[in-house]
Motif scaffolding. Structure first.
Motif, mmCIF file in Angstrom:
data_model
loop_
_atom_site.group_PDB
_atom_site.id
_atom_site.type_symbol
_atom_site.label_atom_id
_atom_site.label_comp_id
_atom_site.label_asym_id
_atom_site.label_seq_id
_atom_site.Cartn_x
_atom_site.Cartn_y
_atom_site.Cartn_z
ATOM 1 N N MET A 1 -10.039 -16.904 4.921
ATOM 2 C CA MET A 1 -11.419 -16.569 5.256
ATOM 3 C C MET A 1 -12.212 -17.825 5.609
ATOM 4 S SD MET A 1 -14.155 -14.818 2.665
ATOM 5 C CE MET A 1 -15.887 -15.251 2.772
ATOM 6 N N MET A 2 -13.118 -17.691 6.587
ATOM 7 C CA MET A 2 -13.995 -18.791 6.974
ATOM 8 C C MET A 2 -15.447 -18.337 6.919
ATOM 9 S SD MET A 2 -11.928 -20.716 10.040
ATOM 10 C CE MET A 2 -13.025 -22.134 9.899
ATOM 11 N N PHE B 1 -22.066 -23.070 13.195
ATOM 12 C CA PHE B 1 -21.234 -24.045 12.510
ATOM 13 C C PHE B 1 -20.230 -23.272 11.661
ATOM 14 C CE2 PHE B 1 -25.515 -25.963 12.869
ATOM 15 C CZ PHE B 1 -25.209 -27.017 13.717
ATOM 16 N N TYR B 2 -18.977 -23.773 11.620
ATOM 17 C CA TYR B 2 -17.930 -23.069 10.894
ATOM 18 C C TYR B 2 -17.311 -23.977 9.835
ATOM 19 C CZ TYR B 2 -18.318 -19.927 14.880
ATOM 20 O OH TYR B 2 -18.807 -19.077 15.841
ATOM 21 N N CYS B 3 -16.788 -23.348 8.791
ATOM 22 C CA CYS B 3 -16.098 -24.130 7.759
ATOM 23 C C CYS B 3 -14.954 -23.312 7.193
ATOM 24 C CB CYS B 3 -17.059 -24.555 6.652
ATOM 25 S SG CYS B 3 -17.495 -23.224 5.503
ATOM 26 N N LEU B 4 -13.940 -24.006 6.715
ATOM 27 C CA LEU B 4 -12.845 -23.390 5.983
ATOM 28 C C LEU B 4 -13.056 -23.545 4.479
ATOM 29 C CD1 LEU B 4 -10.060 -22.017 5.894
ATOM 30 C CD2 LEU B 4 -9.023 -24.282 6.128
ATOM 31 N N ALA C 1 -8.999 -26.336 11.723
ATOM 32 C CA ALA C 1 -9.410 -24.954 11.478
ATOM 33 C C ALA C 1 -10.802 -24.683 12.032
ATOM 34 C CB ALA C 1 -9.353 -24.653 9.980
ATOM 35 N N ARG C 2 -11.723 -25.632 11.876
ATOM 36 C CA ARG C 2 -13.094 -25.416 12.362
ATOM 37 C C ARG C 2 -13.127 -25.194 13.863
ATOM 38 N NH1 ARG C 2 -14.218 -29.705 8.872
ATOM 39 N NH2 ARG C 2 -14.479 -31.161 10.602
ATOM 40 N N HIS C 3 -12.228 -25.836 14.593
ATOM 41 C CA HIS C 3 -12.263 -25.752 16.056
ATOM 42 C C HIS C 3 -11.311 -24.719 16.635
ATOM 43 C CE1 HIS C 3 -14.077 -29.774 15.400
ATOM 44 N NE2 HIS C 3 -14.753 -29.475 16.483
#
Length: 306
Positions: free
Chosen positions: A124-125, A145-148, A74-76
């Protein structure tokens, strides 16, 4: 759904996951689909190579593993709008995955996807960046930077367990200063993970909200708080003279936080897309099964439920 190009990621080091990935690859290639396959794990990140190796659209990512494998996907992939079919093969809890029994007849799964017999769930992220400079004129000094699940600001040290001192502001207004093990900024999806372990609120994933939860605060008055999804959360490390404070995304180290820097967290501009195969998918059923709810010591039959 067109299946002209598909990613298949399997849990690194898990033989069963790899066997099913190879089986899926052969079946999809027989359907004239190009397959990009590789392991995903703590030391294996295939997604940058997958995304850089093609100029055409990727229609689907089949991710075989547990929740950690799914979080990495999910992050990528969420930013690219690639839907994810997550299946629990070699995983443990499987909060984010489709049950394996719904995937065993893989040929039928491909037929369902070709014929659009599935549902898509949006999750939502969050995104985070490091900033420095003046508070009202911040200068970004990191990538996004991303997160789930959650962003976490907490210290890490080889030889001891340092306490963190953090100040949090929401939309420019100071909310609290925390002394303890760290601070979690979570999505509704992440509310059933680390946030739940830290006594944070459980939020239905159909909602859009941000939960901020202190980790083991040294104050009984420090409480979790749920804020609107459009909020900007800034977290300032205080008194960290040994450079221990770090930003973690879904439990993976994102960056160290240097003196004068702070973390800004907000809702990402995109959602993660998950393919749902189950015909009776229910969030409440998931938490009953995974968190073992409705488990009183003395069981009573509810005869009113007729």
């Amino acid at each position: 759904m067109e299946l002209k190009q598909v990613i298949i990621a399997h849990k690194a080091g898990d033989p069963q996951s790899k066997i099913w990935a190879e089986k899926c690859a052969k079946q999809l290639e027989a359907r004239q689909c190009k397959v990009l396959m590789g392991p995903s794990g703590f030391k294996d990140n295939p997604y940058p190579v997958f995304l850089a190796s093609t100029t055409s659209n990727i229609d689907l990512a089949v991710v075989l593993g547990g929740d950690g494998t799914i979080l990495a996907a999910a992050r990528h992939l969420a930013a690219e709008g690639i839907p994810i079919l997550a299946v629990n093969v070699g995983g443990h809890l499987g909060f984010l995955t489709e049950p394996f029994e719904w995937f065993q007849d893989t040929e039928q799964v491909w037929d369902r996807l070709f014929n659009d017999h599935y549902a898509v769930e949006l999750r939502m992220m969050l995104e985070a960046r490091l900033y420095e400079g003046k508070r009202l004129e911040p200068n970004p000094v990191s990538d996004h930077f991303y997160c789930l699940n959650e962003m976490c600001v907490k210290p890490a040290s080889i030889d001891r367990m340092p306490t963190s001192f953090l100040e949090m502001e929401v939309d420019g207004e100071i909310v609290d200063q925390y002394q303890g093990d760290g601070l979690l900024v979570s999505t509704p999806t992440g509310s059933t993970c680390y946030t739940a372990s830290a006594n944070g609120p459980i939020i239905h994933p159909g909602m859009e909200a941000i939960a901020v939860t202190p980790i083991c605060p040294l104050s009984l008055s420090s409480r979790p708080i749920v804020i609107p999804p459009g909020s900007l959360v800034n977290i300032w490390p205080l008194g960290d003279y040994e450079l221990n404070t770090k930003l973690w995304t879904d439990g993976v180290l994102a960056s160290s936080i240097w003196p004068g820097q702070w973390v800004g967290v907000r809702k990402a501009d995109f959602n993660a897309k998950f393919i749902i195969l189950r015909e009776t998918y229910s969030f409440y059923q998931t938490i009953r099964e995974k968190l073992q709810w409705a488990g009183t010591r003395i069981h009573y039959d509810n005869n009113h439920r007729q």
